[in-house]
Design a protein around this motif. Structure first.
Motif, short mmCIF file in Angstrom:
data_model
loop_
_atom_site.label_atom_id
_atom_site.label_comp_id
_atom_site.label_asym_id
_atom_site.label_seq_id
_atom_site.Cartn_x
_atom_site.Cartn_y
_atom_site.Cartn_z
N GLU A 35 0.84 -1.21 0.00
CA GLU A 35 0.00 0.00 0.00
C GLU A 35 0.88 1.25 0.00
O GLU A 35 0.63 2.20 -0.76
CB GLU A 35 -0.93 0.00 1.22
CG GLU A 35 -1.85 1.20 1.26
CD GLU A 35 -2.74 1.23 2.51
OE1 GLU A 35 -3.60 2.11 2.58
OE2 GLU A 35 -2.54 0.39 3.40
N ALA A 36 1.92 1.26 0.85
CA ALA A 36 2.81 2.42 0.93
C ALA A 36 3.59 2.61 -0.37
O ALA A 36 3.78 3.74 -0.84
CB ALA A 36 3.77 2.26 2.10
N LEU A 37 4.03 1.51 -0.98
CA LEU A 37 4.76 1.60 -2.25
C LEU A 37 3.85 2.18 -3.34
O LEU A 37 4.25 3.08 -4.08
CB LEU A 37 5.26 0.21 -2.68
CG LEU A 37 6.44 -0.35 -1.87
CD1 LEU A 37 6.70 -1.80 -2.26
CD2 LEU A 37 7.70 0.48 -2.06
N GLY A 248 7.47 6.18 2.26
CA GLY A 248 7.24 7.46 1.59
C GLY A 248 8.50 8.29 1.51
O GLY A 248 8.84 8.84 0.45
N GLU A 249 9.22 8.39 2.63
CA GLU A 249 10.44 9.19 2.64
C GLU A 249 11.49 8.61 1.68
O GLU A 249 12.14 9.36 0.95
CB GLU A 249 11.02 9.22 4.07
CG GLU A 249 10.20 10.09 5.01
CD GLU A 249 10.66 9.99 6.46
OE1 GLU A 249 11.54 9.13 6.75
OE2 GLU A 249 10.14 10.75 7.30
N PHE A 250 11.59 7.29 1.66
CA PHE A 250 12.58 6.65 0.78
C PHE A 250 12.23 6.88 -0.69
O PHE A 250 13.08 7.31 -1.49
CB PHE A 250 12.70 5.15 1.07
CG PHE A 250 13.65 4.47 0.13
CD1 PHE A 250 15.01 4.61 0.30
CD2 PHE A 250 13.19 3.72 -0.94
CE1 PHE A 250 15.92 4.00 -0.59
CE2 PHE A 250 14.06 3.13 -1.83
CZ PHE A 250 15.44 3.26 -1.64
N LEU A 251 10.99 6.60 -1.08
CA LEU A 251 10.60 6.74 -2.48
C LEU A 251 10.68 8.18 -2.96
O LEU A 251 11.12 8.45 -4.08
CB LEU A 251 9.20 6.18 -2.73
CG LEU A 251 9.04 4.67 -2.65
CD1 LEU A 251 7.70 4.23 -3.24
CD2 LEU A 251 10.16 3.95 -3.38
N HIS A 252 10.30 9.12 -2.12
CA HIS A 252 10.38 10.53 -2.53
C HIS A 252 11.84 10.98 -2.68
O HIS A 252 12.14 11.81 -3.52
CB HIS A 252 9.60 11.42 -1.56
CG HIS A 252 8.11 11.24 -1.70
ND1 HIS A 252 7.43 11.62 -2.84
CD2 HIS A 252 7.18 10.69 -0.87
CE1 HIS A 252 6.15 11.31 -2.69
NE2 HIS A 252 5.98 10.74 -1.53
N SER A 253 12.74 10.37 -1.91
CA SER A 253 14.16 10.71 -2.06
C SER A 253 14.71 10.21 -3.40
O SER A 253 15.69 10.75 -3.92
CB SER A 253 14.98 10.12 -0.90
OG SER A 253 15.15 8.72 -1.06
#
Length: 256
Positions: A35-37, A248-253
């Motif tokens: 879901e987060a991905l 979220g923080e990882f993917l946005h980075s």
């Protein structure tokens, strides 16, 4: 047209495939992770089926597999979890694993149960090309699953073309012959990917191994349709009590 093929028909580049280990960090994490991905920009989720002797995986993914196995993750548990999520997941789901546990489960039963659980494709790095052609490929196709072969910089041009012909969904371009999670010299990777482009392959190409941040993702995407991130995402989840926030923080980075 499969769900994976539909994705590539709509989006030609900067495809982000994120690998996660089933049963990590907790036995019941998979729904929260997917879901987060999906909410934070991943295009494909590649779920690793933990195995005690993973040939291609580096220390980070090996460790996550050991944790997952200790948590009680099995193929049966994973497929039940995915079945319960069916209809809630909109991005393609690919299962990555090794032949031994799949054969113990029963290959035909595995493919049928995976398809029934909403799985779209398979990556089985130790399934040989000959066995795929003569025995297993027809079972995979019968169940409507895509199958993704891996190629490396050492794979001959003739074999790359052959594996591309046998693959559906996409072709997995391993950036070097080492294991996952190690740093790569992106200059040589550029040359390798440009060479693959020259083969006029039928499948889109996603690059894996050593993709860990925005810089390496951008470089991988310069000469391919996108990239696969695994070890770096596993590290982002390690010790996290808030999977959604960490994801979220990882993917946005990587994407922003």
């Amino acid at each position: 047209m499969s769900k994976i093929q539909e994705l590539f028909a709509k989006k030609k580049n900067r495809i982000l495939n994120v690998y996660c280990t089933a049963g990590y960090p907790r036995l019941d994490s998979i729904g929260e992770v997917i879901e987060a991905l999906e909410q934070n920009g991943a295009d494909i989720v590649e779920i690793g089926m933990p195995y005690s002797d993973p040939l291609a995986d580096g220390p980070v993914i090996q460790q996550s597999s050991q944790v997952a196995l200790g948590n009680g993750m099995t193929i049966s548990v994973l497929l039940e979890q995915l079945k319960a999520l069916k209809g809630k997941i909109h991005i393609p789901v690919v299962l990555m694993g090794y032949m031994n546990p799949v054969l113990q489960y029963g290959f035909e039963k595995f493919c049928a149960d995976a398809a029934n659980a909403g799985v779209d494709g398979l990556i089985l790095p130790d399934l040989p090309e000959y066995e795929f052609e003569t025995e297993y490929g027809s079972i995979i196709r019968k169940n409507g699953l895509d199958f993704i072969f891996l190629v490396t910089p050492e794979t001959s041009p003739e074999r790359v073309v052959k594996l591309d012909k046998l693959s559906s969904g996409f072709l997995y371009a391993v950036s070097s012959s080492s294991t996952t999670g190690t740093d790569k010299e992106m200059v040589s990777v550029d040359r390798y990917l440009q060479k693959l482009q020259g083969y006029k392959l039928k499948n889109p190409v996603l690059v894996g191994f050593g993709i860990k941040d925005k810089e390496s993702f951008d470089k991988a995407c310069a000469h391919s349709n996108g990239a696969i991130i695994g070890s770096a995402f596993i590290r982002a989840l390690e010790g996290s009590d808030e999977i959604g926030k960490s994801t979220g923080e990882f993917l946005h980075s990587v994407l922003d």
